[in-house]
Write a protein that holds these residues in place. Sequence first.
Motif, PDB file in Angstrom:
ATOM      1  N   LEU A  39       0.783  -1.074  -0.046  1.00 19.16           N
ATOM      2  CA  LEU A  39      -0.057  -0.002   0.182  1.00 19.16           C
ATOM      3  C   LEU A  39       0.906   1.167   0.045  1.00 19.16           C
ATOM      4  O   LEU A  39       0.612   2.278  -0.727  1.00 19.16           O
ATOM      5  N   ALA A  40       2.119   1.158   0.792  1.00 18.47           N
ATOM      6  CA  ALA A  40       2.832   2.530   0.659  1.00 18.47           C
ATOM      7  C   ALA A  40       3.621   2.525  -0.412  1.00 18.47           C
ATOM      8  O   ALA A  40       3.870   3.775  -1.042  1.00 18.47           O
TER       9      ALA A  40
ATOM     10  N   GLN B 111       2.138   2.253  -3.494  1.00 17.52           N
ATOM     11  CA  GLN B 111       1.471   2.804  -4.188  1.00 17.52           C
ATOM     12  C   GLN B 111       1.668   4.658  -3.848  1.00 17.52           C
ATOM     13  O   GLN B 111       1.558   5.438  -4.696  1.00 17.52           O
ATOM     14  N   HIS B 112       1.379   4.717  -2.616  1.00 13.16           N
ATOM     15  CA  HIS B 112       1.177   6.000  -2.026  1.00 13.16           C
ATOM     16  C   HIS B 112       2.155   6.743  -2.367  1.00 13.16           C
ATOM     17  O   HIS B 112       2.362   7.976  -2.650  1.00 13.16           O
ATOM     18  N   PHE B 113       3.560   6.113  -2.413  1.00 15.56           N
ATOM     19  CA  PHE B 113       4.863   7.036  -2.393  1.00 15.56           C
ATOM     20  C   PHE B 113       5.697   6.612  -3.828  1.00 15.56           C
ATOM     21  O   PHE B 113       6.730   6.949  -4.088  1.00 15.56           O
TER      22      PHE B 113
ATOM     23  N   ARG C  92       9.172   7.928  -3.722  1.00 15.99           N
ATOM     24  CA  ARG C  92      10.054   6.885  -3.006  1.00 15.99           C
ATOM     25  C   ARG C  92      11.599   6.958  -3.401  1.00 15.99           C
ATOM     26  O   ARG C  92      12.398   6.654  -2.478  1.00 15.99           O
TER      27      ARG C  92
ATOM     28  N   LEU D  45       4.834   9.207   6.802  1.00 16.54           N
ATOM     29  CA  LEU D  45       3.352   9.555   7.096  1.00 16.54           C
ATOM     30  C   LEU D  45       3.293  10.331   8.373  1.00 16.54           C
ATOM     31  O   LEU D  45       2.156  10.198   8.599  1.00 16.54           O
TER      32      LEU D  45
ATOM     33  N   CYS E  61       0.123   2.991  10.300  1.00 18.01           N
ATOM     34  CA  CYS E  61       0.310   3.330   8.913  1.00 18.01           C
ATOM     35  C   CYS E  61      -0.646   2.780   7.982  1.00 18.01           C
ATOM     36  O   CYS E  61      -1.291   3.654   7.040  1.00 18.01           O
ATOM     37  N   TYR E  62      -1.094   1.695   8.278  1.00 17.51           N
ATOM     38  CA  TYR E  62      -2.315   1.251   7.365  1.00 17.51           C
ATOM     39  C   TYR E  62      -3.539   2.321   7.398  1.00 17.51           C
ATOM     40  O   TYR E  62      -4.085   2.500   6.275  1.00 17.51           O
TER      41      TYR E  62
ATOM     42  N   GLU F  59      -3.386   5.543   8.099  1.00 21.24           N
ATOM     43  CA  GLU F  59      -3.148   6.697   7.185  1.00 21.24           C
ATOM     44  C   GLU F  59      -3.123   6.417   5.725  1.00 21.24           C
ATOM     45  O   GLU F  59      -3.381   7.224   4.937  1.00 21.24           O
ATOM     46  N   LEU F  60      -2.777   5.145   5.419  1.00 20.28           N
ATOM     47  CA  LEU F  60      -3.035   5.014   4.007  1.00 20.28           C
ATOM     48  C   LEU F  60      -4.452   4.801   3.330  1.00 20.28           C
ATOM     49  O   LEU F  60      -4.861   4.689   2.253  1.00 20.28           O
ATOM     50  N   CYS F  61      -5.431   4.084   4.541  1.00 19.59           N
ATOM     51  CA  CYS F  61      -6.533   3.643   3.940  1.00 19.59           C
ATOM     52  C   CYS F  61      -7.377   4.134   5.222  1.00 19.59           C
ATOM     53  O   CYS F  61      -7.957   3.329   5.762  1.00 19.59           O
TER      54      CYS F  61
END
Length: 191
Positions: A137-138, A140-142, A146, A161, A183-184, A186-188
């Motif tokens: 998931l991270a 995709q987000h970064f 990255r 995050l 983290c989860y 924050e991402l979802c």
Amino acid sequence: MAKILFYDIETTGTMYWKNGIHQLSGIVDIDGKIVESFDIKMQPNPKAVIDDEALKIAGVSREQIESYGTGMIQGYNNLVSILSKHVSKFDKSDKFHLCGFNNRGFDDPFLRAFFTQCGDNYFGSWFWANSLDVMVLASQHFMTTRSKMKDFKLSTVAENLNIELSHEQLHDALYDVTITRQCYYELCPIS
């Protein structure tokens, strides 16, 4: 109803077929709420190879893991006791989503092997086949930033995050799973 088992393990090495779990921690999350957390420190499989470098990363010694009062089978029984409070392994529609950080590549094979070593060939009765992986998931987000990150470890992702960390507590499975859950969400985020 969304049932997620956020979890993390500490092991005696990197190969699930020859190393073992010595710490298994988790947070039972139902519909975004913590309903239970656990931290099982146990002696690894007696047949497991213990690599000193893996213990060094986790900040434990051979003496410490050998002194844990819980053996592998008792650790398994403790885990199953927790799981069975929240899902019915006999109901095909009632299972946990496993969620961790890089769990697809590391933790999931260890956990499945742990069940098998404890004589339970019904891992899939407890968990859905596809896990949620916060590292994926991270990614995709970064995606666009990255290349500027120093690495892609849990601590680095959490810091990016804006999650506050205690670097001294990293590599303790219960602390890591707490950070992974943060983290989860924050991402979802829950809508």
